[in-house]
Design a protein around this motif. Structure first.
Motif, PDB file in Angstrom:
ATOM      1  N   MET A  42       0.960  -1.146   0.019  1.00 59.09           N
ATOM      2  CA  MET A  42      -0.103  -0.074  -0.031  1.00 59.09           C
ATOM      3  C   MET A  42       1.005   1.420   0.044  1.00 59.09           C
ATOM      4  O   MET A  42       2.183   1.133   0.447  1.00 59.09           O
ATOM      5  CB  MET A  42      -0.959  -0.025   1.209  1.00 59.09           C
ATOM      6  N   MET A  43       0.347   2.371  -0.124  1.00 56.23           N
ATOM      7  CA  MET A  43       1.007   3.633  -0.117  1.00 56.23           C
ATOM      8  C   MET A  43       1.024   4.061   1.484  1.00 56.23           C
ATOM      9  O   MET A  43       0.043   4.071   1.667  1.00 56.23           O
ATOM     10  CB  MET A  43       0.476   4.583  -1.067  1.00 56.23           C
ATOM     11  N   HIS A  44       2.057   4.819   1.706  1.00 57.25           N
ATOM     12  CA  HIS A  44       2.127   5.267   3.083  1.00 57.25           C
ATOM     13  C   HIS A  44       3.157   6.646   2.985  1.00 57.25           C
ATOM     14  O   HIS A  44       3.761   6.903   2.018  1.00 57.25           O
ATOM     15  CB  HIS A  44       3.085   4.308   3.953  1.00 57.25           C
ATOM     16  N   ASN A  45       2.623   7.722   3.944  1.00 58.64           N
ATOM     17  CA  ASN A  45       3.706   8.516   4.323  1.00 58.64           C
ATOM     18  C   ASN A  45       4.010   8.636   5.840  1.00 58.64           C
ATOM     19  O   ASN A  45       3.633   7.901   6.672  1.00 58.64           O
ATOM     20  CB  ASN A  45       2.981   9.899   3.841  1.00 58.64           C
ATOM     21  N   VAL A  78       2.753   9.782  12.285  1.00 58.61           N
ATOM     22  CA  VAL A  78       1.274   9.144  11.688  1.00 58.61           C
ATOM     23  C   VAL A  78       1.653   9.185  10.082  1.00 58.61           C
ATOM     24  O   VAL A  78       1.947  10.023   9.528  1.00 58.61           O
ATOM     25  CB  VAL A  78       0.405   9.982  12.192  1.00 58.61           C
ATOM     26  N   CYS A  79       1.080   8.092   9.630  1.00 58.26           N
ATOM     27  CA  CYS A  79       0.592   7.968   8.234  1.00 58.26           C
ATOM     28  C   CYS A  79      -0.664   8.485   8.084  1.00 58.26           C
ATOM     29  O   CYS A  79      -1.751   8.013   8.666  1.00 58.26           O
ATOM     30  CB  CYS A  79       0.964   6.604   7.784  1.00 58.26           C
ATOM     31  N   THR A  80      -0.910   9.496   7.092  1.00 54.13           N
ATOM     32  CA  THR A  80      -2.067  10.261   6.906  1.00 54.13           C
ATOM     33  C   THR A  80      -2.880   9.527   5.599  1.00 54.13           C
ATOM     34  O   THR A  80      -3.828  10.461   5.129  1.00 54.13           O
ATOM     35  CB  THR A  80      -2.138  11.692   6.774  1.00 54.13           C
ATOM     36  N   PHE A  81      -2.254   8.404   4.966  1.00 52.99           N
ATOM     37  CA  PHE A  81      -3.004   7.928   3.579  1.00 52.99           C
ATOM     38  C   PHE A  81      -4.464   7.622   4.311  1.00 52.99           C
ATOM     39  O   PHE A  81      -4.267   7.067   5.413  1.00 52.99           O
ATOM     40  CB  PHE A  81      -2.107   6.697   3.348  1.00 52.99           C
ATOM     41  N   PRO A  82      -5.515   8.124   3.591  1.00 56.66           N
ATOM     42  CA  PRO A  82      -6.778   7.834   4.348  1.00 56.66           C
ATOM     43  C   PRO A  82      -7.136   6.516   4.814  1.00 56.66           C
ATOM     44  O   PRO A  82      -6.825   5.683   4.056  1.00 56.66           O
ATOM     45  CB  PRO A  82      -7.591   8.341   3.160  1.00 56.66           C
ATOM     46  N   GLY A  83      -7.459   6.212   6.234  1.00 57.71           N
ATOM     47  CA  GLY A  83      -7.641   5.106   6.549  1.00 57.71           C
ATOM     48  C   GLY A  83      -6.783   4.693   7.508  1.00 57.71           C
ATOM     49  O   GLY A  83      -6.736   3.612   8.188  1.00 57.71           O
ATOM     50  N   HIS A  84      -5.297   5.109   7.465  1.00 54.04           N
ATOM     51  CA  HIS A  84      -4.419   4.610   8.183  1.00 54.04           C
ATOM     52  C   HIS A  84      -4.051   5.275   9.419  1.00 54.04           C
ATOM     53  O   HIS A  84      -3.477   4.923  10.246  1.00 54.04           O
ATOM     54  CB  HIS A  84      -3.135   4.719   7.122  1.00 54.04           C
ATOM     55  N   ALA A  85      -4.455   6.543   9.587  1.00 54.61           N
ATOM     56  CA  ALA A  85      -3.994   7.338  10.804  1.00 54.61           C
ATOM     57  C   ALA A  85      -4.377   6.584  12.113  1.00 54.61           C
ATOM     58  O   ALA A  85      -3.887   6.976  13.138  1.00 54.61           O
ATOM     59  CB  ALA A  85      -4.542   8.778  10.670  1.00 54.61           C
ATOM     60  N   SER A 131      -4.377   3.530  12.966  1.00 54.85           N
ATOM     61  CA  SER A 131      -3.585   2.498  13.489  1.00 54.85           C
ATOM     62  C   SER A 131      -2.050   2.880  13.126  1.00 54.85           C
ATOM     63  O   SER A 131      -1.235   2.401  13.953  1.00 54.85           O
ATOM     64  CB  SER A 131      -3.737   1.083  12.833  1.00 54.85           C
ATOM     65  N   MET A 132      -1.869   3.467  12.076  1.00 51.95           N
ATOM     66  CA  MET A 132      -0.367   3.788  11.896  1.00 51.95           C
ATOM     67  C   MET A 132       0.263   4.765  12.239  1.00 51.95           C
ATOM     68  O   MET A 132       0.183   6.119  11.690  1.00 51.95           O
ATOM     69  CB  MET A 132      -0.357   3.673  10.179  1.00 51.95           C
ATOM     70  N   ARG A 133       0.615   4.857  13.625  1.00 49.29           N
ATOM     71  CA  ARG A 133       1.398   5.905  14.050  1.00 49.29           C
ATOM     72  C   ARG A 133       2.373   5.390  15.276  1.00 49.29           C
ATOM     73  O   ARG A 133       2.382   4.169  15.527  1.00 49.29           O
ATOM     74  CB  ARG A 133       0.429   6.735  14.917  1.00 49.29           C
TER      75      ARG A 133
HETATM   76 CU   LIG Z   1      -0.132   4.474   5.752  1.00 53.22          CU
END
Ligand SMILES: [Cu+2]
Length: 650
Positions: free
Chosen positions: A566-569, A633-640, A642-644
């Motif tokens: 997936m894409m992440h930031n 945090v990753c702010t790709f929609p839907g990730h924030a 859990s992804m922190r």
């Molecule tokens: Cu992400």
């Protein structure tokens, strides 16, 4: 081509940003629909895979751990739980008919009954079975029992870095008689976790974004259909297959949408409704008809769940020239775990079965059952949308303020589509703002006709109605709908979509230019960085480190790698601001991809660019001088959600 897309995005960025969909404070979903918890005894792992009620109102739930629990008085404070069956193989669907349960396990459709009446299953009979390759992703769903007693089931593709049909009939919907005779129905499915029938008895299945699938969608299934993913075509030559296409017939066609690919290959069936990825949800699940009027003014419409966003959407559809199309509209979010299944209870409240193991969700509980209860008040909502030869007729549940609703500036409409290709998901492409020529509000105030020149077939229409109010001055609970346009009624003034015009550029900006992303060693760092940090993404929308400790003011070189599919930031934000920044990223809406989902916010300290799979980014920054816990945090929609993680500054 790239420049063309970006110029559109730039021109309309301001409009989209200011009109981004927010639930106005005045009107909340919870003012009409309450989420109530079903109390589950300690020690029961209720990872719901399927729900079914018997004629006495007893609820049965099959779980991903292979159990079936029966629950008497599930709405009471202390329901009675009985373990009815166990030892099943990850059942992901349950139905009840004439005293027996029907359950789809990974490798068989099973009929289960309690013959001696002791409240526990003692009869397990295989109706029909199929082979497994053993891949974790070979989920099986159903059955949907048809009026004639036959049962529909769907079989997921396996996953080997792409969807793969590793054993027979993976990627298909099958019809099975009570006697166990199987007929293949349709193919082209990837992850068909939900399906159900509408009021007319037509079957719709929902699909999750993935390879060959640009975004979540729902497709009308008829015998012989091919709905997009080529892998299942491996079995189209088998006896009984109603499909003639082969895998070799489907080519990777950058530049086509699924709709326009149909012009090249008429056997392809595009969806009736797209659920734009991250804007509506990220993983569509169950489909259920609202077959009564005790759940608000929406009888005859469909509810569609979203596992990843822990929510339920509403779908309105119409048939034009024999082809289904329609819109998805937000309905109710905030469930405590991933929404996989729902079923009407005896009191016409909606029982919702949830799970998120292996499939991250915004709701933080690992599993549960909740009940959605309507309080009888009419929410001010978009009730329905009908296509016109020259625009849309939008119906409301309450009369509108005519002056406000008659002003074209009360609305914003744009259209876009998705690419049909082997890649995982598609960016939004060909995004254009559609001017609204005029609006006519009906005499009774219950509908507004939007005149929009140049409708494009095969496109998704984002319709925002933020300026519409009812006569009491309240805005719509959800001033947002996405209408998928497959057909235009006679009087046709539409521009046909020209597939040569689809933008083949990814539309993803992977080189975000920003003063908060410094990609070369700053000239002032004469001794280089004090510290080099490696951070990676991890499957399941996670970072591979949750805590990084640094000295206040230290010079840091951070390498963020993305080995995930997936894409992440990566955004370092001010203490306590991870949620807020995540929400701002989602609110960017359709222009989010162009901005790398990085909101222009003072709360953001530093960030990387948006990383596509198997790429990395190196940034340089000085740690804050103020000690504290700074979330990343990753702010790709839907990730924030859990992804922190935490950058601890000491
Ligand atoms: Cu992400």
């Amino acid at each position: 081509m790239l420049a063309r897309l970006y110029s559109f995005l730039f021109l309309f960025a301001i409009g989209f940003t200011t009109l981004s969909a927010q639930v106005p404070a005045l009107q909340r979903e919870s003012d009409y629909y309450a989420i109530k918890k079903v109390n589950i005894p300690e020690g029961v792992i209720m990872e719901a895979g399927g729900l079914a009620f018997d004629e006495d109102g007893k609820l049965a739930v099959c779980t991903r751990r292979g159990e079936i629990w029966t629950i008497e008085n599930p709405a009471s404070a202390n329901p009675t739980f009985v373990r009815f069956a166990h030892g099943l193989h990850e059942p992901l669907g349950l139905a009840y008919k004439d005293g027996e349960y029907y359950c789809t396990q990974r490798a068989e459709l099973t009929r289960i009954a309690d013959k001696n009446g002791d409240g526990k299953a003692d009869s397990f009979r295989k109706i029909y079975g199929w082979p497994l390759a053993g891949n974790y992703h070979e989920y099986s769903y159903g059955p949907l029992i048809m009026p004639n007693g036959n049962m529909m089931i769907t079989l997921n593709l396996g996953w080997v870095g792409r969807g793969a049909s590793l054993s027979k009939w993976r990627g298909w919907m099958l019809e099975v008689t009570p006697e166990g005779k199987m007929t293949p129905v349709a193919v082209g499915m990837r992850s068909p976790a939900g399906f159900g029938a509408n009021e007319a008895g037509d079957i719709f299945y929902t699909e999750n974004q993935g390879d060959w699938v640009g975004s979540g969608r729902m497709t009308h299934i008829e015998k012989g259909d091919f709905v997009g993913h080529p892998e299942g075509l491996k079995w189209s030559g088998e006896p009984g297959s109603p499909v003639k296409l082969t895998m070799a017939d489907i080519t990777d066609t950058l530049g086509y949408s699924l709709y326009s690919y149909k012009e090249k290959e008429p056997a392809v069936k595009p969806p009736s409704v797209w659920f734009p990825h991250t804007l509506m949800g990220i993983s569509t699940s169950d489909v259920l008809l609202i077959d009564h009027d005790k759940f608000g003014p929406f009888k005859g419409q469909l509810l569609v769940g979203d596992q990843g966003h822990s929510k339920i959407m509403r779908v309105v559809q119409e048939k034009v020239d024999g082809v289904y199309q329609g819109a998805c509209i937000p309905f109710r979010e905030g469930f405590s775990s991933g929404v996989l299944r729902f079923e009407w209870g005896p009191d016409k409240s909606l029982y919702v079965g949830m799970t998120n193991r292996g499939w991250a969700s915004t709701g933080k509980s690992p599993y549960g059952i909740e009940r959605l209860v309507y309080n009888g008040k009419t929410p001010f909502e978009i009730r329905d949308i009908n296509i016109q030869s020259d625009g849309f007729l939008v119906h409301f549940t309450e009369a509108v303020d005519k002056a406000k609703a008659g002003d074209p500036s009360a609305y914003a409409v744009s259209d876009f589509t998705y690419l049909y290709r082997h890649n995982y998901g598609s960016p939004v492409v060909d995004l254009e703002k559609r001017p609204i020529q005029k609006v006519e509000v009906a005499e009774d105030g219950l509908s507004a006709r939007l005149y929009i020149p140049g409708l494009r077939l095969g496109y998704v229409y984002e319709i925002k109605a933020n300026g519409v109010q009812n006569r009491a001055g309240k805005p719509l609970v959800h001033p947002l709908a996405y209408y998928t346009l497959n057909r235009i009624p006679k009087g046709d003034s539409a521009d046909m979509a020209d597939h040569s015009e689809h933008n083949t550029a990814d539309g993803i900006n992977t080189n975000i230019v920003s003063p908060k992303r410094i990609t070369a060693v700053p000239a002032s760092w004469t001794n280089g960085p004090d510290e080099s940090i490696d951070l990676g993404s991890k499957a399941g929308m996670l970072f591979d480190k949750n805590l990084i400790t640094v000295k206040a003011g230290s010079k840091i070189r951070l390498t963020f790698s993305n080995p995930d599919d997936m894409m992440h930031n990566f955004l370092l934000v001010k203490p306590g601001k991870a949620d807020a920044v995540g929400e701002q990223a989602v609110a960017l809406g359709l222009v989010g991809q162009e901005k790398g989902y990085i909101p222009d916010s003072d709360d953001v300290l530093f960030h990387t660019t948006l990383l596509t799979p198997n790429s990395n980014d190196v940034i340089f920054f000085e740690a804050p001088t103020q000690p504290g816990d700074y979330p990343y945090v990753c702010t790709f929609p839907g990730h924030a959600a859990s992804m922190r993680g935490i950058l601890r500054v000491e």
